[in-house]
Each structure stands twice: as structure tokens, then as C-alpha cells.
Design an enzyme around this catalytic site. Structure first.
Site, PDB file in Angstrom:
ATOM      1  CE  LYS A 284      -3.980  -1.775   2.811  1.00 32.67           C
ATOM      2  NZ  LYS A 284      -4.925  -1.641   1.754  1.00 32.67           N
ATOM      3  NE  ARG A 357     -10.748  -9.820  -1.546  1.00 40.80           N
ATOM      4  CZ  ARG A 357     -11.222  -8.973  -2.595  1.00 40.80           C
ATOM      5  NH1 ARG A 357     -11.473  -9.544  -3.749  1.00 40.80           N
ATOM      6  NH2 ARG A 357     -11.313  -7.831  -2.433  1.00 40.80           N
TER       7      ARG A 357
HETATM    8  N1  BES Z   1      -7.972  -3.579   4.745  1.00 43.92           N
HETATM    9  C1  BES Z   1      -8.064  -3.466   3.407  1.00 43.92           C
HETATM   10  C2  BES Z   1      -9.494  -2.498   3.301  1.00 43.92           C
HETATM   11  C3  BES Z   1      -9.680  -1.213   3.601  1.00 43.92           C
HETATM   12  C4  BES Z   1      -9.314   0.003   3.117  1.00 43.92           C
HETATM   13  C5  BES Z   1     -10.112  -1.090   4.996  1.00 43.92           C
HETATM   14  C6  BES Z   1      -9.400   1.026   3.591  1.00 43.92           C
HETATM   15  C7  BES Z   1     -10.041   0.239   5.502  1.00 43.92           C
HETATM   16  C8  BES Z   1      -9.841   1.240   4.683  1.00 43.92           C
HETATM   17  C9  BES Z   1      -8.144  -4.479   2.626  1.00 43.92           C
HETATM   18  O1  BES Z   1      -7.266  -5.680   2.857  1.00 43.92           O
HETATM   19  C10 BES Z   1      -7.840  -4.036   1.098  1.00 43.92           C
HETATM   20  O2  BES Z   1      -6.491  -3.824   0.968  1.00 43.92           O
HETATM   21  N2  BES Z   1      -8.514  -4.331   0.218  1.00 43.92           N
HETATM   22  C11 BES Z   1      -8.146  -3.854  -1.249  1.00 43.92           C
HETATM   23  C12 BES Z   1      -8.712  -4.927  -2.285  1.00 43.92           C
HETATM   24  C13 BES Z   1      -8.246  -4.674  -3.557  1.00 43.92           C
HETATM   25  C14 BES Z   1      -6.436  -5.090  -3.792  1.00 43.92           C
HETATM   26  C15 BES Z   1      -8.895  -5.711  -4.558  1.00 43.92           C
HETATM   27  C16 BES Z   1      -8.595  -2.515  -1.580  1.00 43.92           C
HETATM   28  O3  BES Z   1     -10.019  -2.356  -1.069  1.00 43.92           O
HETATM   29  O4  BES Z   1      -8.217  -1.665  -2.178  1.00 43.92           O
HETATM   30 MN    MN Z   2      -5.276  -5.304   2.159  1.00 41.17          MN
END
Ligand code: BES
Ligand code: MN
Ligand code: ZN
Length: 505
Positions: A284, A357
Site C-alpha cells: 500500500k 478475503r
Molecule cells: N484492509 C483493506 C481494506 C480497507 C481499505 C479497509 C481502507 C479500510 C480502509 C483490504 O485488505 C484491502 O486492502 N483491500 C483492497 C482490495 C483490492 C486489492 C482488491 C482494496 O480495497 O483496495
Molecule cells: Mn489489504
């Protein structure tokens, strides 16, 4: 949260520092709180005239604070009179307005050792909402670095005037305490919050509750149970040069089995427990990592719902299943393109940042076979897409079951938690196809609907007609704080889960 809550028939109370009167708005103007007549005589204040001069309308959450200099000069609570009086608006006096008023009261009376509060109590549900709002609003986070057990400024004692139902007060206390437990864990910094540390805190909470049993699976047991996906996500965090066994993944299973009741329904709640989400090799950006200690909010909420079910002695079997792992980078990190078997399905890792997931799918598949649930719920800070769709004050519900969807929305609303259903659009399953495995972990570019494709992914593993997926990516945190919560973890979902269990009882 350490304040006691009592009831009384009169507003006169020794050592009270704050007198609150809950003022409503009725067809004929302001509706005075119980105890107003007594207070008017004792304090020599015409509250109606005072309200009018200050343009106080009794709207929910509106507050008019009166500092009484003569009483302040005499010292604390002279002759049972409080030196600060607050008129707190309760609007129509319904549960939602009372919850807001309670939270406002907690803020207005912060730092006062003892509060006397006259509020109309027309039903147990209203008393519960008022007290719940008060306790949630009184919550203050521990300063970082100290353990979640460290002392903190608590709320003062509260004495309720107006014939409040004591059982309703007790229920509100249980729910607020469970929410605070979850908030504490979620706010805990990730340098302390390893999977092992979370498991330890869960074990501590379970130990004081006779109806609760707890099992913790470590890395070897995860392997033996076929929970490779949890191992894969957590791999980089504990093996390699900076080996730290406490950082290795865990699966916590905590069950409340009501004593002496047979044939009760069982609710299984799977909660995402990523103790820190860096994104993994699909790292990230910095701004995206800041809040990622929150990524175990689902696990905290699932566990808190079990503690509350035990404390309320609900005649329902409730099991929390919390897959815990830290999503890190390192030589051992799992990679995009890896293929992992989950519950008999070969899954290609489309993005290592879609780690939630994977651990949920493994836990859902495992719980489905091992536990035999009547209801299977999962709760997770799963997708940025859910947060973009619904913002920070509404959770997403995805389920094939219309009745369950309506029930979650209904019990949530009754507890001040708003949910909105997103559809599990069958057509979008095509977005999860890949030539390399049975299923891709993320939707292909161009399909959008990130919260929905995540739900469709989970559906493959939940395989349960009464399954619901709750995405709290937005609602788990209040960036700027709200009346009922300071900035940071909200504990959103805890009370909906408890209420759902209560409904089945
Ligand atoms: N933990 C994150 C989701 C999240 C983002 C929670 C912002 C709270 C605030 C999750 O693990 C994630 O990174 N999801 C990705 C999925 C994508 C790579 C398909 C996302 O939402 O960008
Ligand atoms: Mn994530
Ligand atoms: Zn995550």
C-alpha cells in the site's frame, strides 16, 4: 467506563457536580424532564424561561450548560446542589434521540465525578438507548504504548431520575463494555498487537466468563487443519531473519454455550483479524497504511459479541472465529500469482493486498464443516470500495437471504448502527475467473464493484443459506470522531451482532 449507574426518585444527590435535565419537544413546545419541578424549586431557576432566552429548542443533542457561580463558590455540591446544570435536548424522546442525548451528556459532563440526570423513561428500550449513548460517548482511548488494560480517565457515576428499568441499564452496560473492549483492541498499536497478543487478550476475556470456552490454533495446527491461506498471508511477518513466533498466524475460536439449555440455535461469526495490513508485496502507499492497525476490527467485534452474549446469559450458542495474521513484506512473503487451496477450491492470488478475503474464506470453509452453524456471519474491514460507496457511518451487508438482510438492518438501526444492503450480482462472478485456477481472489480490471466481487468471492466458501457478509471498512473508524465515539475505532458492528443474537434468543 468505570462509572457506576444508579437510579433515584429525586434530583437531590450528595456530591453531584452536574445536574442534567432531558428536555423534549412536544406539540405544545418544550417538554420538561422528570425532576424539573423539584429542581426549579431547589435551584430557584425558571427552566422554561431560561431555555427560551437561550433559544434552546430541545433538539436531540442540543445542550445548554448553566454554570452557577454562587454554587461553584460554595464548593462541591453544597446541600445536594450541583454547580453545573445542563439542559440536554431529547427531541421526540425516541431511542435514537435518547442515544444521541446520552452521548452529548457524557461529553458535557466529562470530568465530573457524579452526575444526576432526569430523563423520561417511557420504555426499557429508551432507557437502554440513553445509557448506551452515555457510555459510548464517555469512552476514552488509552494512550498509545500502554496496554489496553492500563488505567484511563473513566466516566463519573451517573444517577438516573425518572423511573428507569434497571435491567435495561444493565443491558446497556454490557453492550457498551463489549464495544469498549473492541475499541481498545482496535486502537492498540500494531507493534504490540501481534496475532499472539490478540489471542492472549481473547483468552483473558474468556477466562472470566464461565460459559465461554476458547481454543487457539497456532501455525502447526493451521497447517494440520488445511488453513494454508491464513499461513500464506501471515508468512512474511514471522519467519526469516527477524523471526518472531508471536507474529505468526493464529485462529482463535471462542464459544459461549449457555448452561443447561439444549437445542439452542448456533450463530457463528467469522471476523477478519489482520493485525496490520501493509498490503504485502502489492504494498500500500504510505497514506493507505496509516489506519491499518484497524484491520482486525472484524475479529474484535466477533469476539466482543461472544463476551456480551455470555454476560447477558443469552440462550443461544455463539461462536467467534478469528483468523489472525499480519500482512507483511519479506523474503517469505506470499506473492501475486501464487495459487492456494482453500476449502477444496484453487485460488489464484490476484493481489496480495486482498488478504482479508483469503483468511476469511479459509475460516468460513473451516467453520462450515467443523461447527454446523444455523447462522453464519462474517464481519470485516474488507474493501476500500465499501468505504467509498457508503462512507464512514454506514456498513455494507451482502447476503442471499432477504430475511436476514432485513433483520440486520432492523436491529442495527435500533442500536444506532446503519446498514445498507449491496446486491450479490451473479453476473459479476465472471470477474473472478482466471485461466490459472478455479477462482481469482480479485475482480478483473474494468468490472468495478469491488465490495460486491469480494462478497461473491466469500460466498463460494461460506456455502450457507443463512450467511451474511458485513463490510465495515468505512464504519470501523471515525476519522474525526462523532458524538458517540472519539476519533479512531468505533466498535461499529458489535451491537448489531449482539442484537442479532438477542433476536434469536
Ligand atoms: N484492509 C483493506 C481494506 C480497507 C481499505 C479497509 C481502507 C479500510 C480502509 C483490504 O485488505 C484491502 O486492502 N483491500 C483492497 C482490495 C483490492 C486489492 C482488491 C482494496 O480495497 O483496495
Ligand atoms: Mn489489504
Ligand atoms: Zn486488509
Amino acid at each position: 467506563m468505570r462509572g457506576r449507574i444508579g437510579t433515584s426518585a429525586q434530583v437531590k444527590a450528595a456530591n453531584a457536580q452536574f445536574l442534567a435535565l432531558g428536555v423534549g419537544t412536544g406539540p405544545d413546545g418544550l417538554e420538561p424532564a422528570p425532576g424539573t419541578a423539584e429542581a426549579a424549586v431547589r435551584y430557584g431557576i425558571d427552566f422554561a424561561a431560561t431555555a427560551e432566552r437561550a433559544d434552546f429548542k430541545g433538539a436531540p443533542g442540543q445542550a445548554l450548560i448553566l454554570e452557577l457561580p454562587v454554587l461553584h463558590a460554595r464548593g462541591a455540591s453544597w446541600d445536594g446542589l450541583a454547580a453545573t446544570v445542563g439542559l440536554i435536548g431529547v427531541g421526540d424522546g425516541g431511542p435514537e434521540a435518547l442515544r444521541q442525548a446520552g452521548a452529548k451528556l457524557a461529553r458535557a459532563a466529562r470530568g465530573k465525578g457524579k452526575v444526576v440526570a432526569g430523563f423520561a423513561a417511557d420504555s426499557p428500550a429508551r432507557t437502554e438507548a440513553l445509557v448506551e449513548g452515555y457510555l459510548l460517548g464517555a469512552y476514552q482511548p488509552v494512550k498509545h504504548g500502554r496496554s489496553a488494560d492500563a488505567a484511563r480517565p473513566g466516566s463519573g457515576d451517573l444517577i438516573l431520575v425518572g423511573g428507569h428499568d434497571r435491567a435495561a441499564v444493565a443491558r446497556a452496560q454490557v453492550k457498551a463494555k463489549a464495544t469498549a473492549w473492541a475499541r481498545d483492541l482496535i486502537n492498540w498499536p500494531s507493534n504490540f498487537k501481534s496475532p499472539a497478543a490478540v489471542a492472549e487478550r481473547a483468552a483473558g476475556a474468556a477466562a472470566s466468563r464461565p460459559t465461554v470456552s476458547l481454543r487457539v490454533l497456532g501455525p502447526d495446527e493451521l497447517a494440520a487443519e488445511g488453513l494454508n491461506a491464513i499461513l500464506a498471508v501471515g508468512e512474511a511477518a514471522w519467519r526469516g531473519p527477524a523471526a518472531d513466533p508471536g507474529r505468526g498466524p493464529r485462529l482463535v475460536v471462542a464459544t459461549h454455550s449457555p448452561a443447561g439449555v439444549k437445542g439452542v440455535p448456533q450463530v457463528v461469526i467469522v471476523g477478519k483479524g489482520i493485525t496490520f495490513d501493509s498490503g504485502g508485496l502489492d504494498l500500500k502507499p504510505a497514506a493507505g497504511q496509516v489506519a491499518m492497525k484497524t484491520d482486525m476490527a472484524g475479529a474484535a467485534s466477533a469476539l466482543a459479541a461472544v463476551w456480551a452474549s455470555a454476560d447477558l446469559a443469552l440462550p443461544v450458542k455463539v461462536t467467534a472465529v478469528a483468523p489472525l495474521a499480519q500482512n507483511s513484506i519479506g523474503a517469505g512473503a506470499y506473492r501475486p500469482g501464487d495459487v492456494i487451496g482453500i476449502g477444496g477450491v484453487e485460488v489464484e492470488v490476484g493481489d496480495t493486498d486482498a488478504e482479508g478475503r483469503l483468511v476469511l474464506a479459509a475460516a468460513l470453509a473451516w467453520a462450515g464443516t467443523a461447527l454446523g452453524a444455523d447462522y453464519l456471519i462474517d464481519i470485516a474491514t474488507l474493501t476500500g470500495a465499501a468505504r467509498i460507496a457508503l462512507g464512514a457511518r454506514t456498513g455494507a451487508v451482502l447476503t442471499p437471504d432477504d430475511t436476514l438482510a432485513a433483520r440486520i438492518e432492523e436491529v442495527g438501526l435500533a442500536h444506532g448502527e446503519r446498514w445498507w444492503r449491496l446486491p450479490l450480482v451473479g453476473d459479476y462472478r465472471e470477474a473472478l475467473t482466471t485461466p490459472n485456477a478455479d477462482l481469482n481472489s480479485v475482480g478483473k480490471a474494468g468490472w468495478g464493484a469491488g465490495a460486491i466481487t469480494a462478497g461473491l468471492f466469500l460466498e463460494r466458501f461460506a456455502r450457507h443459506p443463512r450467511w451474511a457478509h458485513l463490510d465495515v471498512a468505512g464504519a470501523a473508524r471515525a476519522p474525526g470522531g462523532q458524538d458517540w465515539t472519539p476519533p479512531g475505532a468505533t466498535g461499529f458492528g458489535v451491537r448489531t451482532l449482539i442484537a442479532l443474537v438477542e433476536r434469536l434468543a
